[in-house]
Write an enzyme that holds these catalytic residues in place. Sequence first.
Site, short mmCIF file in Angstrom:
data_model
loop_
_atom_site.label_atom_id
_atom_site.label_comp_id
_atom_site.label_asym_id
_atom_site.label_seq_id
_atom_site.Cartn_x
_atom_site.Cartn_y
_atom_site.Cartn_z
CB SER A 258 -4.34 -6.72 4.58
OG SER A 258 -3.89 -5.45 4.17
CG HIS B 182 -1.92 -1.03 1.34
ND1 HIS B 182 -2.11 -1.76 2.48
CD2 HIS B 182 -2.84 -1.48 0.44
CE1 HIS B 182 -3.09 -2.63 2.30
NE2 HIS B 182 -3.55 -2.48 1.06
NE ARG C 1 -2.44 -7.70 -4.25
CZ ARG C 1 -3.17 -7.95 -3.18
NH1 ARG C 1 -2.60 -8.04 -2.01
NH2 ARG C 1 -4.47 -8.12 -3.27
CE LYS D 97 -12.48 -6.81 3.00
NZ LYS D 97 -12.01 -6.21 1.76
O1 PNS Z 1 -9.05 -2.99 0.15
P1 PNS Z 1 -9.95 -3.07 -1.00
O2 PNS Z 1 -10.71 -4.36 -1.03
O3 PNS Z 1 -9.28 -2.77 -2.29
O4 PNS Z 1 -10.99 -1.87 -0.75
C1 PNS Z 1 -12.27 -1.96 -1.24
C2 PNS Z 1 -13.03 -0.63 -1.10
C3 PNS Z 1 -13.06 -0.17 0.34
C4 PNS Z 1 -12.36 0.41 -1.96
C5 PNS Z 1 -14.44 -0.97 -1.63
O5 PNS Z 1 -14.95 -2.03 -0.88
C6 PNS Z 1 -15.37 0.21 -1.61
O6 PNS Z 1 -15.30 1.04 -2.49
N1 PNS Z 1 -16.24 0.24 -0.59
C7 PNS Z 1 -17.20 1.31 -0.40
C8 PNS Z 1 -18.62 0.84 -0.80
C9 PNS Z 1 -18.82 0.99 -2.29
O7 PNS Z 1 -18.73 2.05 -2.85
N2 PNS Z 1 -19.13 -0.15 -2.94
C10 PNS Z 1 -19.26 -0.20 -4.37
C11 PNS Z 1 -17.88 -0.39 -5.01
S1 PNS Z 1 -17.97 -0.59 -6.76
#
Ligand code: PNS
Length: 164
Positions: free
Chosen positions: A132, A21, A94, A45
């Site tokens: 993570s 990150h 990745r 989550k």
């Molecule tokens: O660590 P990650 O899995 O890359 O993060 C995911 C994250 C937090 C960016 C994603 O879950 C997110 O955008 N969550 C907010 C809710 C949302 O907007 N959901 C629709 C995403 S298309």
Amino acid sequence: MSDCRRIAIYPGTFDPVHNGHLDIIERAARLFDKLIVAAGSYDGKRTLFSLEERAELLRAVCGHLDNVEVDSFSGLLTDYVRGAGAVVIVKGLRTADDFQSEQQMAMMNRHLLPEADTLLLMTSPEAMYISSTLIKEVQALGGDVGGLVPPVVAEALARKNGQA
Ligand code: PNS
């Protein structure tokens, strides 16, 4: 006077932030006037660290970057991006597996907020295997996560697992 600065958001779960990150944060910070690293939450989550703890660890490891701000958000990412006046969503990539899900999220976010683009930055080779999830597993089983996470994160993981 209008603010013409290019603001990007790097959203993630960051449970916890690791060196992969940090690689993306440092490289994205060079590309934009301001980078907001935003720890997100969503109800489905389970995380080891609370939203506040994840943001706190991010603040601790981003302190050397002048144009980086750390924040947290809940709800839709695109609502947060719109509210922050950002034009770009940065994500790290990745593997080909990452690409599948990142592409789907990028398209959904584009549907919700067409004026913002997703920029996928390829992780540096030395960080390609870091996640993570694996870090939490290795650390919980007594493995050494040094070199994979900043020291402050290694200490926080040890405290969580009652090892410090
Ligand atoms: O660590 P990650 O899995 O890359 O993060 C995911 C994250 C937090 C960016 C994603 O879950 C997110 O955008 N969550 C907010 C809710 C949302 O907007 N959901 C629709 C995403 S298309």
